[in-house]
Design a protein around this motif. Structure first.
Motif, PDB file in Angstrom:
ATOM      1  N   ARG A 151       0.449  11.008  15.109  1.00 29.96           N
ATOM      2  CA  ARG A 151       0.904  12.134  14.298  1.00 29.96           C
ATOM      3  C   ARG A 151       1.188  11.714  12.856  1.00 29.96           C
ATOM      4  NH1 ARG A 151       5.871  14.800  16.820  1.00 29.96           N
ATOM      5  NH2 ARG A 151       5.451  16.357  15.194  1.00 29.96           N
ATOM      6  N   PHE A 152       1.753  10.528  12.678  1.00 28.28           N
ATOM      7  CA  PHE A 152       2.031  10.081  11.313  1.00 28.28           C
ATOM      8  C   PHE A 152       0.746   9.959  10.504  1.00 28.28           C
ATOM      9  CE2 PHE A 152       2.068   6.521   8.298  1.00 28.28           C
ATOM     10  CZ  PHE A 152       3.012   6.975   7.400  1.00 28.28           C
ATOM     11  N   MET A 153      -0.285   9.349  11.076  1.00 28.57           N
ATOM     12  CA  MET A 153      -1.536   9.188  10.340  1.00 28.57           C
ATOM     13  C   MET A 153      -2.201  10.542  10.088  1.00 28.57           C
ATOM     14  SD  MET A 153      -1.875   6.170   9.326  1.00 28.57           S
ATOM     15  CE  MET A 153      -3.498   6.496   8.626  1.00 28.57           C
ATOM     16  N   GLN A 154      -2.109  11.444  11.031  1.00 27.64           N
ATOM     17  CA  GLN A 154      -2.674  12.774  10.818  1.00 27.64           C
ATOM     18  C   GLN A 154      -1.954  13.488   9.674  1.00 27.64           C
ATOM     19  OE1 GLN A 154      -2.703  15.003  14.524  1.00 27.64           O
ATOM     20  NE2 GLN A 154      -3.510  13.255  15.668  1.00 27.64           N
ATOM     21  N   ALA A 155      -0.626  13.406   9.685  1.00 28.08           N
ATOM     22  CA  ALA A 155       0.152  14.043   8.618  1.00 28.08           C
ATOM     23  C   ALA A 155      -0.113  13.374   7.276  1.00 28.08           C
ATOM     24  CB  ALA A 155       1.644  13.981   8.955  1.00 28.08           C
ATOM     25  N   THR A 156      -0.280  12.057   7.289  1.00 27.55           N
ATOM     26  CA  THR A 156      -0.542  11.327   6.046  1.00 27.55           C
ATOM     27  C   THR A 156      -1.917  11.669   5.498  1.00 27.55           C
ATOM     28  OG1 THR A 156       0.903   9.525   6.742  1.00 27.55           O
ATOM     29  CG2 THR A 156      -0.697   9.039   5.008  1.00 27.55           C
ATOM     30  N   ASP A 157      -2.909  11.749   6.374  1.00 28.72           N
ATOM     31  CA  ASP A 157      -4.253  12.149   5.923  1.00 28.72           C
ATOM     32  C   ASP A 157      -4.207  13.519   5.259  1.00 28.72           C
ATOM     33  OD1 ASP A 157      -5.344   9.804   6.853  1.00 28.72           O
ATOM     34  OD2 ASP A 157      -6.078  10.663   8.740  1.00 28.72           O
ATOM     35  N   GLU A 158      -3.431  14.417   5.827  1.00 34.14           N
ATOM     36  CA  GLU A 158      -3.291  15.753   5.244  1.00 34.14           C
ATOM     37  C   GLU A 158      -2.606  15.678   3.885  1.00 34.14           C
ATOM     38  OE1 GLU A 158      -1.117  20.040   6.184  1.00 34.14           O
ATOM     39  OE2 GLU A 158      -1.161  18.472   7.707  1.00 34.14           O
ATOM     40  N   LEU A 159      -1.561  14.862   3.792  1.00 37.12           N
ATOM     41  CA  LEU A 159      -0.835  14.726   2.523  1.00 37.12           C
ATOM     42  C   LEU A 159      -1.741  14.165   1.436  1.00 37.12           C
ATOM     43  CD1 LEU A 159       1.903  14.797   0.979  1.00 37.12           C
ATOM     44  CD2 LEU A 159       2.280  12.460   1.808  1.00 37.12           C
ATOM     45  N   LEU A 160      -2.530  13.165   1.782  1.00 36.17           N
ATOM     46  CA  LEU A 160      -3.359  12.513   0.774  1.00 36.17           C
ATOM     47  C   LEU A 160      -4.536  13.375   0.327  1.00 36.17           C
ATOM     48  CD1 LEU A 160      -3.349   8.818   2.042  1.00 36.17           C
ATOM     49  CD2 LEU A 160      -1.864   9.933   0.353  1.00 36.17           C
ATOM     50  N   THR A 161      -4.944  14.349   1.140  1.00 36.63           N
ATOM     51  CA  THR A 161      -5.993  15.259   0.696  1.00 36.63           C
ATOM     52  C   THR A 161      -5.495  16.158  -0.432  1.00 36.63           C
ATOM     53  OG1 THR A 161      -5.439  16.927   2.370  1.00 36.63           O
ATOM     54  CG2 THR A 161      -7.105  15.289   2.959  1.00 36.63           C
ATOM     55  N   ARG A 162      -4.165  16.200  -0.628  1.00 35.30           N
ATOM     56  CA  ARG A 162      -3.587  16.993  -1.723  1.00 35.30           C
ATOM     57  C   ARG A 162      -3.447  16.156  -3.001  1.00 35.30           C
ATOM     58  NH1 ARG A 162       1.541  19.501   1.685  1.00 35.30           N
ATOM     59  NH2 ARG A 162       0.322  20.493   3.356  1.00 35.30           N
ATOM     60  N   LYS A 163      -4.091  15.004  -3.003  1.00 31.92           N
ATOM     61  CA  LYS A 163      -4.047  14.079  -4.141  1.00 31.92           C
ATOM     62  C   LYS A 163      -2.621  13.595  -4.403  1.00 31.92           C
ATOM     63  CE  LYS A 163      -8.170  15.998  -6.370  1.00 31.92           C
ATOM     64  NZ  LYS A 163      -8.756  16.566  -7.603  1.00 31.92           N
ATOM     65  N   PHE A 164      -1.865  13.424  -3.337  1.00 34.45           N
ATOM     66  CA  PHE A 164      -0.515  12.898  -3.467  1.00 34.45           C
ATOM     67  C   PHE A 164      -0.563  11.460  -3.960  1.00 34.45           C
ATOM     68  CE2 PHE A 164       2.912  10.305  -1.817  1.00 34.45           C
ATOM     69  CZ  PHE A 164       4.027  11.012  -2.217  1.00 34.45           C
ATOM     70  N   PRO A 202       0.819  -1.208   0.000  1.00 34.55           N
ATOM     71  CA  PRO A 202       0.000   0.000   0.000  1.00 34.55           C
ATOM     72  C   PRO A 202       0.852   1.257   0.000  1.00 34.55           C
ATOM     73  CG  PRO A 202      -0.730  -1.546   1.691  1.00 34.55           C
ATOM     74  CD  PRO A 202       0.593  -2.048   1.192  1.00 34.55           C
ATOM     75  N   LEU A 203       0.304   2.325  -0.531  1.00 32.47           N
ATOM     76  CA  LEU A 203       0.987   3.613  -0.503  1.00 32.47           C
ATOM     77  C   LEU A 203       1.373   3.985   0.921  1.00 32.47           C
ATOM     78  CD1 LEU A 203       1.972   6.220  -1.832  1.00 32.47           C
ATOM     79  CD2 LEU A 203      -0.382   7.080  -1.714  1.00 32.47           C
ATOM     80  N   LEU A 204       0.514   3.661   1.881  1.00 31.16           N
ATOM     81  CA  LEU A 204       0.810   3.951   3.285  1.00 31.16           C
ATOM     82  C   LEU A 204       2.137   3.330   3.695  1.00 31.16           C
ATOM     83  CD1 LEU A 204      -0.134   5.101   6.040  1.00 31.16           C
ATOM     84  CD2 LEU A 204      -1.200   2.877   6.471  1.00 31.16           C
ATOM     85  N   GLU A 205       2.409   2.134   3.238  1.00 31.48           N
ATOM     86  CA  GLU A 205       3.644   1.455   3.630  1.00 31.48           C
ATOM     87  C   GLU A 205       4.864   2.099   2.980  1.00 31.48           C
ATOM     88  OE1 GLU A 205       5.170  -3.146   4.081  1.00 31.48           O
ATOM     89  OE2 GLU A 205       3.036  -2.646   4.044  1.00 31.48           O
ATOM     90  N   VAL A 206       4.724   2.599   1.773  1.00 33.92           N
ATOM     91  CA  VAL A 206       5.819   3.333   1.139  1.00 33.92           C
ATOM     92  C   VAL A 206       6.141   4.584   1.959  1.00 33.92           C
ATOM     93  CG1 VAL A 206       6.545   4.590  -0.928  1.00 33.92           C
ATOM     94  CG2 VAL A 206       5.213   2.477  -1.156  1.00 33.92           C
ATOM     95  N   LEU A 207       5.102   5.272   2.393  1.00 30.33           N
ATOM     96  CA  LEU A 207       5.300   6.490   3.173  1.00 30.33           C
ATOM     97  C   LEU A 207       5.871   6.172   4.556  1.00 30.33           C
ATOM     98  CD1 LEU A 207       2.024   8.352   2.154  1.00 30.33           C
ATOM     99  CD2 LEU A 207       4.343   8.775   1.320  1.00 30.33           C
ATOM    100  N   GLN A 208       5.445   5.059   5.147  1.00 24.09           N
ATOM    101  CA  GLN A 208       6.026   4.631   6.417  1.00 24.09           C
ATOM    102  C   GLN A 208       7.525   4.378   6.280  1.00 24.09           C
ATOM    103  OE1 GLN A 208       2.260   1.967   7.814  1.00 24.09           O
ATOM    104  NE2 GLN A 208       4.193   1.473   8.781  1.00 24.09           N
ATOM    105  N   THR A 209       7.901   3.753   5.173  1.00 18.40           N
ATOM    106  CA  THR A 209       9.316   3.494   4.942  1.00 18.40           C
ATOM    107  C   THR A 209      10.102   4.794   4.886  1.00 18.40           C
ATOM    108  OG1 THR A 209       8.838   1.449   3.731  1.00 18.40           O
ATOM    109  CG2 THR A 209      10.984   2.482   3.330  1.00 18.40           C
TER     110      THR A 209
END
Length: 232
Positions: A141-154, A73-80
């Motif tokens: 905090r990571f999930m909050q930041a990720t939710d914000e990033l993905l709202t930008r259609k990242f 998942p994209l989430l796992e790429v971002l976690q890495t």
């Protein structure tokens, strides 16, 4: 036409900049982000790996393995990426453990930014050790930041059409009904590694098993990369 090199690396840099601001207070210095097909790893951090030819300045490397972009998942790429950024933080502002060891300082920083270190990648695993995975803390905090990033259609736009047969933990990326590994995978949408869904090509009827919410393109000669359909 979009320049794939520019697009691919700009996406990773944008993610780095976002997490640097949201999770590290903008403290991390710039580094050289690379894509490396290092076997059995999603990524790594290497301090002061590059030196400038002329002014002799150095910079760190954060490497991300693009071979897995299509099967995790994209989430796992971002976690890495953030996992390796935590190593960069410790190198510049903390005290790294011996080579390859994830110590308590690193584990505490990971937890503080919303990623729980675990040698199994699951709750209950050891927080420190040689080879460490992690999982996102719900509401952290990571999930909050990720939710914000993905709202930008990242997105990570470019995916390997012929990814590895196995994930880093050894689980198959996708298998057919006989247990053989196969599949030309496009985008995974979940971290669930235990459930398997049956998919079927609508043209040649080849069937595979894979994780829920996968998108799989058929590599058959007459199938024109038809997308597999979930059938069970």
């Amino acid at each position: 036409m979009t320049n794939p090199t520019v697009q691919a690396y700009a996406e990773l840099q944008a993610a780095f900049d976002h997490y640097n601001a949201r999770l590290f207070d903008g403290q991390l210095p710039f580094c050289l982000i690379t894509m490396q097909r290092e076997a059995r790893t999603y990524g790594y951090f290497s301090s002061q790996r590059f030196v400038h030819r002329h002014d002799k300045s150095t910079t760190d490397e954060i490497a991300i393995n693009p071979a897995y972009f299509a099967v995790v998942p994209l989430l796992e790429v971002l976690q890495t990426l953030v996992h390796e950024m935590a190593h960069a933080w410790q190198f510049h502002f903390g005290k790294p453990g011996r080579r390859g060891y994830h110590n308590k300082e690193w584990a505490d920083k990971m937890e503080a930014i919303g990623l729980m270190p675990s040698n199994t990648g699951k709750p209950g695993g050891a927080r420190t050790g040689e080879k460490m995975a992690d999982y996102a803390i719900t509401g952290g905090r990571f999930m909050q930041a990720t939710d914000e990033l993905l709202t930008r259609k990242f997105s990570v736009s470019w995916l390997d059409r012929f990814p590895p047969a196995h994930h880093v933990d050894g689980t198959p990326a996708a298998v057919n009904e006989d247990g053989d590994e196969l599949g030309e995978l496009v985008e995974a949408g979940t971290r669930n590694r235990s459930n398997r869904v049956k998919y079927r090509c609508p043209i040649c009827s080849t069937q595979v098993w894979g994780k829920p919410e996968l998108r799989i393109l058929c590599g058959g000669d007459d199938c024109d990369a038809a997308e597999f359909e979930a059938v069970g």
